[in-house]
Write a protein that holds these residues in place. Structure first.
Motif, PDB file in Angstrom:
ATOM      1  N   LEU A 159       0.820  -1.205   0.000  1.00  0.00           N
ATOM      2  CA  LEU A 159       0.000   0.000   0.000  1.00  0.00           C
ATOM      3  C   LEU A 159       0.860   1.263   0.000  1.00  0.00           C
ATOM      4  N   ARG A 160       1.868   1.279   0.845  1.00  0.00           N
ATOM      5  CA  ARG A 160       2.739   2.454   0.908  1.00  0.00           C
ATOM      6  C   ARG A 160       3.452   2.675  -0.421  1.00  0.00           C
ATOM      7  N   ALA A 161       3.917   1.602  -1.048  1.00  0.00           N
ATOM      8  CA  ALA A 161       4.624   1.711  -2.333  1.00  0.00           C
ATOM      9  C   ALA A 161       3.695   2.230  -3.422  1.00  0.00           C
ATOM     10  N   ALA A 162       2.422   1.751  -3.417  1.00  0.00           N
ATOM     11  CA  ALA A 162       1.461   2.201  -4.424  1.00  0.00           C
ATOM     12  C   ALA A 162       1.226   3.704  -4.306  1.00  0.00           C
ATOM     13  N   ARG A 163       1.066   4.185  -3.068  1.00  0.00           N
ATOM     14  CA  ARG A 163       0.845   5.618  -2.878  1.00  0.00           C
ATOM     15  C   ARG A 163       2.061   6.434  -3.264  1.00  0.00           C
ATOM     16  N   GLU A 164       3.227   5.993  -2.863  1.00  0.00           N
ATOM     17  CA  GLU A 164       4.443   6.757  -3.125  1.00  0.00           C
ATOM     18  C   GLU A 164       4.750   6.839  -4.617  1.00  0.00           C
ATOM     19  N   ARG A 165       4.340   5.816  -5.390  1.00  0.00           N
ATOM     20  CA  ARG A 165       4.547   5.874  -6.839  1.00  0.00           C
ATOM     21  C   ARG A 165       3.743   7.009  -7.473  1.00  0.00           C
ATOM     22  N   THR A 166       2.610   7.330  -6.897  1.00  0.00           N
ATOM     23  CA  THR A 166       1.783   8.412  -7.438  1.00  0.00           C
ATOM     24  C   THR A 166       2.292   9.782  -7.030  1.00  0.00           C
ATOM     25  N   GLY A 167       3.116   9.846  -5.999  1.00  0.00           N
ATOM     26  CA  GLY A 167       3.597  11.133  -5.509  1.00  0.00           C
ATOM     27  C   GLY A 167       2.618  11.841  -4.596  1.00  0.00           C
ATOM     28  N   TYR A 168       1.527  11.152  -4.189  1.00  0.00           N
ATOM     29  CA  TYR A 168       0.516  11.747  -3.327  1.00  0.00           C
ATOM     30  C   TYR A 168       0.922  11.656  -1.864  1.00  0.00           C
ATOM     31  N   THR A 169       0.494  12.674  -1.093  1.00  0.00           N
ATOM     32  CA  THR A 169       0.618  12.586   0.351  1.00  0.00           C
ATOM     33  C   THR A 169      -0.506  11.687   0.863  1.00  0.00           C
ATOM     34  N   LEU A 170      -0.423  11.325   2.150  1.00  0.00           N
ATOM     35  CA  LEU A 170      -1.500  10.518   2.744  1.00  0.00           C
ATOM     36  C   LEU A 170      -2.844  11.244   2.636  1.00  0.00           C
ATOM     37  N   GLU A 171      -2.826  12.553   2.909  1.00  0.00           N
ATOM     38  CA  GLU A 171      -4.065  13.326   2.873  1.00  0.00           C
ATOM     39  C   GLU A 171      -4.671  13.329   1.471  1.00  0.00           C
ATOM     40  N   GLU A 172      -3.817  13.533   0.446  1.00  0.00           N
ATOM     41  CA  GLU A 172      -4.305  13.570  -0.936  1.00  0.00           C
ATOM     42  C   GLU A 172      -4.840  12.204  -1.362  1.00  0.00           C
ATOM     43  N   ALA A 173      -4.136  11.158  -0.984  1.00  0.00           N
ATOM     44  CA  ALA A 173      -4.575   9.811  -1.335  1.00  0.00           C
ATOM     45  C   ALA A 173      -5.900   9.481  -0.667  1.00  0.00           C
ATOM     46  N   ALA A 174      -6.046   9.856   0.603  1.00  0.00           N
ATOM     47  CA  ALA A 174      -7.288   9.579   1.321  1.00  0.00           C
ATOM     48  C   ALA A 174      -8.465  10.302   0.679  1.00  0.00           C
ATOM     49  N   GLU A 175      -8.239  11.559   0.249  1.00  0.00           N
ATOM     50  CA  GLU A 175      -9.307  12.329  -0.383  1.00  0.00           C
ATOM     51  C   GLU A 175      -9.677  11.733  -1.736  1.00  0.00           C
ATOM     52  N   GLY A 176      -8.655  11.363  -2.526  1.00  0.00           N
ATOM     53  CA  GLY A 176      -8.922  10.800  -3.844  1.00  0.00           C
ATOM     54  C   GLY A 176      -9.624   9.461  -3.792  1.00  0.00           C
ATOM     55  N   LEU A 177      -9.332   8.661  -2.778  1.00  0.00           N
ATOM     56  CA  LEU A 177      -9.921   7.329  -2.644  1.00  0.00           C
ATOM     57  C   LEU A 177     -11.192   7.320  -1.802  1.00  0.00           C
ATOM     58  N   ARG A 178     -11.515   8.521  -1.227  1.00  0.00           N
ATOM     59  CA  ARG A 178     -12.704   8.627  -0.372  1.00  0.00           C
ATOM     60  C   ARG A 178     -12.631   7.635   0.801  1.00  0.00           C
ATOM     61  N   ILE A 179     -11.481   7.609   1.429  1.00  0.00           N
ATOM     62  CA  ILE A 179     -11.269   6.769   2.602  1.00  0.00           C
ATOM     63  C   ILE A 179     -10.761   7.672   3.717  1.00  0.00           C
ATOM     64  N   ARG A 180     -11.174   7.438   4.934  1.00  0.00           N
ATOM     65  CA  ARG A 180     -10.754   8.295   6.036  1.00  0.00           C
ATOM     66  C   ARG A 180      -9.259   8.183   6.276  1.00  0.00           C
ATOM     67  N   LEU A 181      -8.656   9.339   6.554  1.00  0.00           N
ATOM     68  CA  LEU A 181      -7.210   9.398   6.733  1.00  0.00           C
ATOM     69  C   LEU A 181      -6.695   8.444   7.814  1.00  0.00           C
ATOM     70  N   PRO A 182      -7.345   8.365   8.990  1.00  0.00           N
ATOM     71  CA  PRO A 182      -6.825   7.442  10.024  1.00  0.00           C
ATOM     72  C   PRO A 182      -6.819   5.981   9.558  1.00  0.00           C
ATOM     73  N   TYR A 183      -7.820   5.621   8.713  1.00  0.00           N
ATOM     74  CA  TYR A 183      -7.878   4.249   8.233  1.00  0.00           C
ATOM     75  C   TYR A 183      -6.757   3.964   7.245  1.00  0.00           C
ATOM     76  N   LEU A 184      -6.489   4.932   6.369  1.00  0.00           N
ATOM     77  CA  LEU A 184      -5.400   4.739   5.406  1.00  0.00           C
ATOM     78  C   LEU A 184      -4.062   4.674   6.132  1.00  0.00           C
ATOM     79  N   GLN A 185      -3.915   5.511   7.164  1.00  0.00           N
ATOM     80  CA  GLN A 185      -2.687   5.488   7.949  1.00  0.00           C
ATOM     81  C   GLN A 185      -2.530   4.139   8.649  1.00  0.00           C
ATOM     82  N   ALA A 186      -3.639   3.609   9.167  1.00  0.00           N
ATOM     83  CA  ALA A 186      -3.588   2.304   9.836  1.00  0.00           C
ATOM     84  C   ALA A 186      -3.202   1.200   8.860  1.00  0.00           C
TER      85      ALA A 186
END
Length: 199
Positions: A159-186
């Motif tokens: 999961l971390r590798a997939a996000r980092e390939r896009t260049g998105y921050t956690l906040e941007e990824a959570a917004e784009g995927l419509r998933i809550r930030l704490p859940y994505l962080q978990a």
């Protein structure tokens, strides 16, 4: 007779014009105008809503004009009357407006291209994010039933590798995927127990 406006428009100043020939006042008049005058002396009326001409100093002007005969008696032409109106400023404004409209149209086309490119980029990035995430989500149910630390570490890394390939921050990824930030962080931290039944 000659009006003051006529003097000003044609740059004649205060020189005496009474009794002088039109061709004396305007030497080198184009043959086209001589033909118009002759035609009107025969009883015709000539006019133009916008006509371009060059002054003696080389500058160009626009004029609206009408030439018509005047009569000594019915059927006997005594001369011609010339009505002129300088419309150069109006024509310059019209040209400026056309150029502005053309620039605006070009800007709109470039903006449409930019927006299309942005949408395509966002769609590609969303796919890039969602594809690995879907793979991870499919494994979550099995993950909840397993305490295998190696499997958890694999999910976290994917999961971390997939996000980092896009260049998105956690906040941007959570917004784009419509998933809550704490859940994505978990998910990235491997804290599977912190997730609810659905993210």
């Amino acid at each position: 007779a000659v009006s003051r406006r006529y003097r000003e428009d044609l740059g004649l100043g205060e020189q005496n014009l009474i009794g002088r020939s039109h061709y004396e006042v305007f030497p080198g008049l184009p043959e086209r105008w001589i033909q118009i005058h002759q035609h009107c002396l025969q009883g015709a009326v000539e006019e133009s809503e916008e006509d371009r001409f060059q002054r003696l100093d080389g500058t160009w002007e626009w004029v609206r004009w009408q030439v018509r005969p005047w009569y000594l008696s019915p059927g006997m032409v005594g001369g011609i009357l010339m009505f002129t109106e300088m419309i150069t400023q109006r024509k310059v404004a019209e040209q400026s407006l056309k150029e502005s409209a053309a620039k605006l149209e070009l800007f709109n086309r470039e903006l449409e291209k930019a927006l299309k490119a942005r949408d395509e980029f966002m769609a590609a990035m969303s796919h890039e994010l969602r594809t690995p995430l879907q793979r991870i989500r499919l494994g979550l149910e099995l993950l909840r039933q397993s305490d295998d630390p190696k499997y958890r570490a694999s999910v976290e890394a994917d999961l971390r590798a997939a996000r980092e390939r896009t260049g998105y921050t956690l906040e941007e990824a959570a917004e784009g995927l419509r998933i809550r930030l704490p859940y994505l962080q978990a998910l990235e931290d491997g804290r599977i127990r912190d997730l609810p039944g659905t993210a």
